[in-house]
Design a protein around this motif. Structure first.
Motif, PDB file in Angstrom:
ATOM      1  N   ILE A 282       0.751  -1.318   0.035  1.00  7.87           N
ATOM      2  CA  ILE A 282       0.148   0.037   0.060  1.00  7.87           C
ATOM      3  C   ILE A 282       0.998   1.217   0.014  1.00  7.87           C
ATOM      4  O   ILE A 282       0.578   2.215  -0.745  1.00  7.87           O
ATOM      5  CB  ILE A 282      -0.829  -0.038   1.224  1.00  7.87           C
ATOM      6  N   ARG A 283       1.842   1.194   0.876  1.00  9.01           N
ATOM      7  CA  ARG A 283       2.815   2.418   0.816  1.00  9.01           C
ATOM      8  C   ARG A 283       3.570   2.569  -0.566  1.00  9.01           C
ATOM      9  O   ARG A 283       3.438   3.697  -0.830  1.00  9.01           O
ATOM     10  CB  ARG A 283       3.920   2.182   1.858  1.00  9.01           C
ATOM     11  N   GLN A 284       3.902   1.618  -1.274  1.00 11.66           N
ATOM     12  CA  GLN A 284       4.489   1.501  -2.652  1.00 11.66           C
ATOM     13  C   GLN A 284       3.274   2.255  -3.501  1.00 11.66           C
ATOM     14  O   GLN A 284       3.436   3.231  -4.422  1.00 11.66           O
ATOM     15  CB  GLN A 284       5.139   0.499  -3.106  1.00 11.66           C
ATOM     16  N   ILE A 285       2.278   1.827  -3.424  1.00 12.41           N
ATOM     17  CA  ILE A 285       1.039   2.362  -4.392  1.00 12.41           C
ATOM     18  C   ILE A 285       0.846   3.767  -4.194  1.00 12.41           C
ATOM     19  O   ILE A 285       1.014   4.650  -5.107  1.00 12.41           O
ATOM     20  CB  ILE A 285      -0.267   1.533  -4.100  1.00 12.41           C
ATOM     21  N   LEU A 286       0.782   4.208  -2.941  1.00 13.60           N
ATOM     22  CA  LEU A 286       0.795   5.690  -2.418  1.00 13.60           C
ATOM     23  C   LEU A 286       1.800   6.512  -2.815  1.00 13.60           C
ATOM     24  O   LEU A 286       1.694   7.609  -3.386  1.00 13.60           O
ATOM     25  CB  LEU A 286       0.397   5.961  -1.151  1.00 13.60           C
ATOM     26  N   SER A 287       2.971   5.992  -2.947  1.00 16.60           N
ATOM     27  CA  SER A 287       4.293   6.621  -2.996  1.00 16.60           C
ATOM     28  C   SER A 287       4.118   6.864  -4.634  1.00 16.60           C
ATOM     29  O   SER A 287       4.583   8.003  -5.249  1.00 16.60           O
ATOM     30  CB  SER A 287       5.329   5.778  -2.704  1.00 16.60           C
TER      31      SER A 287
END
Length: 196
Positions: free
Chosen positions: A125-130
């Motif tokens: 999720i962090r990678q998607i948002l980044s």
């Protein structure tokens, strides 16, 4: 030949869907760490070789399950960036859609991020948002100024704040509506904490 390829593509999509559904069902009833590939295969009614033909591990299956979320957020971002509204309305275009998705799938989010297996989902999720924040900021960041804050710093700041707010909101039962949480996040992320 074309028809045979479409039949195979549909079969692959159906198999992947069954594996995703099986993992989600198991996560909602059992600790992620305790789930085995054998459990997933049994719940999906597929063989281990079929599973490994598509995924390398249960973590890989879990990560790929977030692809639909990525696609939905990217589509929402494209719509917002194409809209004629002011720049302020386009900032953080992913935010409301993500809050709404989390609210609508609260039990799944809690199950995905709970326990040791949660690091996989949180990282994805962090990678998607980044990626979404990077895409939004890429065109607007002043890269030439020596006083400019590095893009990666801004991305980590915004995503870290978003993840903290999302987690707090879900842990507290998502009592505030997504629109209110989104408005507060956008205000702080755009204007900071300094009163007007």
């Amino acid at each position: 030949m074309e028809m045979a390829k479409r039949a195979i593509d549909r079969r692959v999509a159906r198999t992947k869907g069954m594996l995703q559904h099986a993992l989600i069902s198991l996560i909602l009833t059992k600790d992620y760490e305790a789930i085995t590939v054998e459990d997933i295969c049994e719940a999906a009614n597929v063989g281990r070789s079929t599973f490994y033909g598509h995924y390398t591990s249960k973590d890989d299956l879990k990560r790929s399950g977030l692809d639909h979320l990525r696609r939905m957020l990217v589509d929402r971002q494209k719509e917002a960036l194409a809209a004629r509204g002011g720049m302020r309305d386009r900032n953080w275009a992913f935010s409301l859609s993500m809050f709404e998705h989390a609210r609508d799938h609260m039990d799944l989010y809690r199950a995905l991020v709970g326990g040791r297996g949660g690091a996989v989902a949180l990282g994805a999720i962090r990678q998607i948002l980044s990626d979404l924040v990077r895409n939004e900021l890429a065109a607007t960041v002043d890269k030439k100024s020596k006083d400019a804050i590095p893009l990666e710093f801004v991305i980590q700041y915004v995503v870290g704040a978003y993840m903290a707010v999302l987690t707090w909101w879900l842990d507290s039962g998502a009592k505030l509506p997504p629109e209110r949480i989104d408005a507060m996040f956008r205000h702080l992320a755009t204007d900071g904490v300094t009163p007007r």
